[in-house]
Design an enzyme around this catalytic site. Sequence first.
Site, PDB file in Angstrom:
ATOM      1  N   TYR A   1       0.833  -1.205   0.000  1.00 13.89           N
ATOM      2  CA  TYR A   1       0.000   0.000   0.000  1.00 13.89           C
ATOM      3  C   TYR A   1       0.864   1.250   0.000  1.00 13.89           C
ATOM      4  CZ  TYR A   1      -3.718   3.207   1.417  1.00 13.89           C
ATOM      5  OH  TYR A   1      -4.607   4.243   1.479  1.00 13.89           O
TER       6      TYR A   1
ATOM      7  N   LYS B   1       1.506   4.096  -3.117  1.00 14.22           N
ATOM      8  CA  LYS B   1       1.276   5.533  -2.937  1.00 14.22           C
ATOM      9  C   LYS B   1       2.531   6.327  -3.290  1.00 14.22           C
ATOM     10  CE  LYS B   1      -1.135   7.113   0.492  1.00 14.22           C
ATOM     11  NZ  LYS B   1      -1.703   7.401   1.809  1.00 14.22           N
TER      12      LYS B   1
END
Length: 114
Positions: free
Chosen positions: A9, A13
Site C-alpha cells: 500500500y 502511494k
Amino acid sequence: MARDNPLAYASSKLALSRWLRRTAVLDQWAGARILLNGVAPGTVRTPMTASLLSNEEGRAILAQATPCAMPDYADPQDIAPLLAFLASADNRYMVGQIPFVDGGSDVLLRGDDV
C-alpha cells in the site's frame, strides 16, 4: 486493504506520487496547460474503513498507522472541496502538487522531515 499488506500500500502511494510529480511538468501536461495534481487524504469514513472504525481494536490500529490531530476522521465531503478546486477554472497554476487533507497525519508522522 492496507492492514493486509502495508508495504504494498505504502509503496504504491509513493510510486504514484513520484509518477505524478515527474509527469506533471512534461510538455504534454503543463506545457499544454493541463494541470496534473493529486490529493493525499488521510483516513476517510468510507465503506473501506467502516469495519476498522466500528470497533476499538480497529480504531487503535488506525490511530497507530495514521494518527490524526483532529478529534475525528474525515468524511468524503471534507475532501470534496479540494477536489472541486483542483478540477475548476480557479486552479490556474498549481502543477505537480499533492496536498495532504489528512487531519494532520503527515505532520504527526513526519514532523519537519519533508
